[in-house]
Design a protein around this motif. Sequence first.
Motif, mmCIF file in Angstrom:
data_model
loop_
_atom_site.group_PDB
_atom_site.id
_atom_site.type_symbol
_atom_site.label_atom_id
_atom_site.label_comp_id
_atom_site.label_asym_id
_atom_site.label_seq_id
_atom_site.Cartn_x
_atom_site.Cartn_y
_atom_site.Cartn_z
ATOM 1 N N THR A 356 0.839 -1.193 0.000
ATOM 2 C CA THR A 356 0.000 0.000 0.000
ATOM 3 C C THR A 356 0.878 1.249 0.000
ATOM 4 O OG1 THR A 356 -0.048 0.079 2.402
ATOM 5 C CG2 THR A 356 -1.755 -1.240 1.311
ATOM 6 N N GLU A 357 0.259 2.388 -0.187
ATOM 7 C CA GLU A 357 1.009 3.645 -0.136
ATOM 8 C C GLU A 357 1.632 3.826 1.243
ATOM 9 O OE1 GLU A 357 1.776 5.676 -2.632
ATOM 10 O OE2 GLU A 357 0.794 4.162 -3.890
ATOM 11 N N SER A 358 0.901 3.387 2.271
ATOM 12 C CA SER A 358 1.407 3.509 3.638
ATOM 13 C C SER A 358 2.643 2.643 3.851
ATOM 14 C CB SER A 358 0.313 3.109 4.635
ATOM 15 O OG SER A 358 0.815 3.108 5.949
ATOM 16 N N SER A 359 2.578 1.385 3.405
ATOM 17 C CA SER A 359 3.711 0.479 3.612
ATOM 18 C C SER A 359 4.927 0.935 2.806
ATOM 19 C CB SER A 359 3.332 -0.952 3.229
ATOM 20 O OG SER A 359 3.050 -1.061 1.845
ATOM 21 N N LYS A 360 4.684 1.415 1.580
ATOM 22 C CA LYS A 360 5.790 1.913 0.766
ATOM 23 C C LYS A 360 6.435 3.128 1.415
ATOM 24 C CE LYS A 360 3.854 0.361 -3.673
ATOM 25 N NZ LYS A 360 3.266 0.804 -4.968
ATOM 26 N N ALA A 361 5.626 3.979 2.005
ATOM 27 C CA ALA A 361 6.150 5.186 2.645
ATOM 28 C C ALA A 361 7.023 4.832 3.845
ATOM 29 C CB ALA A 361 5.003 6.096 3.070
ATOM 30 N N VAL A 362 6.612 3.819 4.604
ATOM 31 C CA VAL A 362 7.395 3.398 5.773
ATOM 32 C C VAL A 362 8.750 2.861 5.335
ATOM 33 C CG1 VAL A 362 7.528 1.700 7.631
ATOM 34 C CG2 VAL A 362 5.412 2.975 7.257
ATOM 35 N N ILE A 363 8.751 2.026 4.308
ATOM 36 C CA ILE A 363 10.007 1.437 3.829
ATOM 37 C C ILE A 363 10.905 2.506 3.217
ATOM 38 C CG2 ILE A 363 11.003 -0.146 2.132
ATOM 39 C CD1 ILE A 363 8.465 -1.904 2.567
ATOM 40 N N GLU A 364 10.345 3.326 2.346
ATOM 41 C CA GLU A 364 11.142 4.378 1.721
ATOM 42 C C GLU A 364 11.639 5.385 2.752
ATOM 43 O OE1 GLU A 364 8.656 6.018 -1.283
ATOM 44 O OE2 GLU A 364 8.673 4.197 -2.530
ATOM 45 N N GLY A 365 10.823 5.607 3.767
ATOM 46 C CA GLY A 365 11.200 6.570 4.794
ATOM 47 C C GLY A 365 12.429 6.143 5.566
ATOM 48 N N ILE A 366 12.477 4.881 5.974
ATOM 49 C CA ILE A 366 13.629 4.444 6.759
ATOM 50 C C ILE A 366 14.874 4.346 5.896
ATOM 51 C CG2 ILE A 366 13.249 1.938 6.538
ATOM 52 C CD1 ILE A 366 14.614 3.970 9.559
ATOM 53 N N LEU A 367 14.720 3.961 4.635
ATOM 54 C CA LEU A 367 15.891 3.895 3.759
ATOM 55 C C LEU A 367 16.478 5.287 3.524
ATOM 56 C CD1 LEU A 367 14.759 1.207 1.137
ATOM 57 C CD2 LEU A 367 16.331 0.921 3.063
ATOM 58 N N LYS A 368 15.634 6.285 3.414
ATOM 59 C CA LYS A 368 16.123 7.655 3.249
ATOM 60 C C LYS A 368 16.872 8.118 4.492
ATOM 61 C CE LYS A 368 12.691 9.272 -0.114
ATOM 62 N NZ LYS A 368 11.535 10.172 -0.357
ATOM 63 N N LEU A 369 16.342 7.777 5.663
ATOM 64 C CA LEU A 369 17.021 8.148 6.907
ATOM 65 C C LEU A 369 18.365 7.442 7.043
ATOM 66 C CD1 LEU A 369 14.274 8.316 9.687
ATOM 67 C CD2 LEU A 369 15.437 10.200 8.523
ATOM 68 N N LEU A 370 18.386 6.149 6.700
ATOM 69 C CA LEU A 370 19.637 5.389 6.766
ATOM 70 C C LEU A 370 20.684 6.006 5.846
ATOM 71 C CD1 LEU A 370 18.261 1.722 6.713
ATOM 72 C CD2 LEU A 370 19.241 2.911 8.674
ATOM 73 N N ALA A 371 20.259 6.399 4.650
ATOM 74 C CA ALA A 371 21.185 7.000 3.694
ATOM 75 C C ALA A 371 21.652 8.376 4.146
ATOM 76 C CB ALA A 371 20.526 7.091 2.319
ATOM 77 N N LYS A 372 20.728 9.152 4.688
ATOM 78 C CA LYS A 372 21.057 10.508 5.114
ATOM 79 C C LYS A 372 22.143 10.512 6.186
ATOM 80 C CE LYS A 372 19.035 14.492 7.516
ATOM 81 N NZ LYS A 372 17.829 14.997 8.239
ATOM 82 N N ASP A 373 22.021 9.612 7.164
ATOM 83 C CA ASP A 373 22.968 9.593 8.279
ATOM 84 C C ASP A 373 24.040 8.513 8.127
ATOM 85 O OD1 ASP A 373 21.625 11.674 9.381
ATOM 86 O OD2 ASP A 373 20.770 10.574 11.071
ATOM 87 N N LYS A 374 24.070 7.853 6.962
ATOM 88 C CA LYS A 374 25.058 6.796 6.706
ATOM 89 C C LYS A 374 25.090 5.787 7.850
ATOM 90 C CE LYS A 374 26.647 8.423 2.756
ATOM 91 N NZ LYS A 374 25.615 9.446 2.498
ATOM 92 N N VAL A 375 23.912 5.303 8.198
ATOM 93 C CA VAL A 375 23.775 4.364 9.315
ATOM 94 C C VAL A 375 24.182 2.956 8.868
ATOM 95 C CG1 VAL A 375 22.100 3.311 10.897
ATOM 96 C CG2 VAL A 375 21.952 5.743 10.337
ATOM 97 N N ASP A 376 24.828 2.242 9.764
ATOM 98 C CA ASP A 376 25.239 0.870 9.436
ATOM 99 C C ASP A 376 24.008 0.021 9.141
ATOM 100 O OD1 ASP A 376 25.908 -2.075 10.182
ATOM 101 O OD2 ASP A 376 27.843 -1.108 9.879
ATOM 102 N N TYR A 377 23.968 -0.561 7.941
ATOM 103 C CA TYR A 377 22.762 -1.232 7.458
ATOM 104 C C TYR A 377 22.433 -2.476 8.266
ATOM 105 C CZ TYR A 377 19.374 -2.951 4.010
ATOM 106 O OH TYR A 377 18.226 -3.382 3.377
ATOM 107 N N THR A 378 23.396 -3.364 8.442
ATOM 108 C CA THR A 378 23.128 -4.631 9.127
ATOM 109 C C THR A 378 22.805 -4.414 10.597
ATOM 110 O OG1 THR A 378 24.555 -5.839 7.592
ATOM 111 C CG2 THR A 378 24.086 -6.897 9.709
ATOM 112 N N ILE A 379 23.580 -3.566 11.257
ATOM 113 C CA ILE A 379 23.372 -3.344 12.693
ATOM 114 C C ILE A 379 22.037 -2.666 12.945
ATOM 115 C CG2 ILE A 379 24.243 -2.144 14.740
ATOM 116 C CD1 ILE A 379 27.060 -2.620 13.699
ATOM 117 N N PHE A 380 21.660 -1.722 12.078
ATOM 118 C CA PHE A 380 20.359 -1.077 12.271
ATOM 119 C C PHE A 380 19.241 -2.104 12.292
ATOM 120 C CE2 PHE A 380 16.404 0.153 10.196
ATOM 121 C CZ PHE A 380 15.907 1.032 11.153
#
Length: 495
Positions: A356-380
């Motif tokens: 759904t639009e909601s589920s896509k927004a949640v997934i895209e939202g966290i990926l954008k945050l991870l990229a913005k702060d260069k967060v460790d992918y596996t540990i997150f």
Amino acid sequence: MPRLGQYGMHFSPDHQSFVQLGSSFYTHLSAQSLSSPYWVGRSRSVAKALGLEDNWLEGDEALRALTGNALLPGSQPLASVYSGHQFGQWAGQLGDGRALLLGEMRDAQNLPQEIQLKGAGHTPYSRMGDGRAVLRSSIREFLCSEAMHGLGIPTTRALCVTGSDTPIRREEIETAAVVTRVAPSFIRFGHFEHFAYNGMTEELKKLADYVIDRFYPACKDAANPYAALLEAVSERTAKMIAHWQAVGFCHGVMNTDNMSILGLTMDYGPFQFLDAFDPNHICNHSDDRGRYAYNKQPNIAYWNLFCLGQALLPLISSDGEPDLAVAALEPYKTIFPAELHARMSAKLGLPDAPATESSKAVIEGILKLLAKDKVDYTIFWRRLSHAVATNDFIPTRDMFLDREAFDAWSLSFHEHSAQIPCRPDADLMLKTNPAYVLRNHLGEQAIRAAKTKDFTELERLQELLESPFTEVTGMEAYATFPPDWASTIEISCSS
């Protein structure tokens, strides 16, 4: 087929299916021996899957045979010819430049498996190469093959690595090694390209019929079996790439000759599991234009499938019209995003969540945050799994510079979860988000020790990677942030 048991591997020449394709497909030759071989690493799980006795993989017969110094009973070693596109350019004839297919055997479940040595010496397809593999790259391939299997990602397997003090020149003088690889088939997109580009339509058809008969029998009943084959390969490839993206795996050299017709991850060279999440990450130091960056992998896979479609076109369409071939590629465009959404939803503990639009927004939202702060992918993802289990989100929140942005995302995550029938399943998350992946620095530590013939680090790392979702007390160092020096590791096509 080979007779298994206390005598180990035996091959029956009467049942070597690839050999029966004919001499246009390969060259028979023997491996070139290496002096004073020794064991580097062995996979007990692969040996068990093949139905081999444990003690055979301990013996001198196996050591010599799997280094290329002795011929297993019934083996007819061969190197196959193929062509391909490398970094987007037609490269012409390639082939098994350092690999030899020893033969085919039945595994413990009576399924066919090909046994191949990588690094067994010069072949007619080596071009300017020496046909050898070095200890460094062989350990990386061995560990990653088994790590990917542990993660549930379709892959070729690795039975063992053997080493020798024979000097091999790369950027510097290194030592030789041989990997024993296992797969139902090592046929690549490039095999089809070779015969298509050389106008060898009879051989192209023979190869396609062989693959359909052995691996895609349902295609025989289709209105156009060859279009059905292309569609089936597109579906498998889409699922494999979704696996890669979800776990943060970068292949590094997605040439058409490195793409499996069975949708298996193969040819582990300049690969990397992401540390800090960077969608534009380029793991291959040789890839100066970033063709094979992490976020480009899905589109490159489709491009490679298009090349396969072009190769199969003489079989799909008698008049050369591409409509059926293009239509056979279409499922990739729907299957890949659906598979990736399902895998990312599982990482969030929300199985079977609709796209759904909601589920896509949640997934895209966290990926954008991870990229913005260069967060460790596996540990997150692992910390988020524990956070859902304990309701303590502070360790996860502390990974972000912009904590307010994480708080806002966390709120949207919980709001989305409240809208669907299920709540986040922490157990599913812990079985989906690994504690251990083969980070570059972990592999490098095992390689450095192995160069002194100390294989304890390799064995310890291998054991963790075979069960990557199970946290082991005392092994926290293998699941923590990479050291600063890890960012200086450069992996290239020579790796």
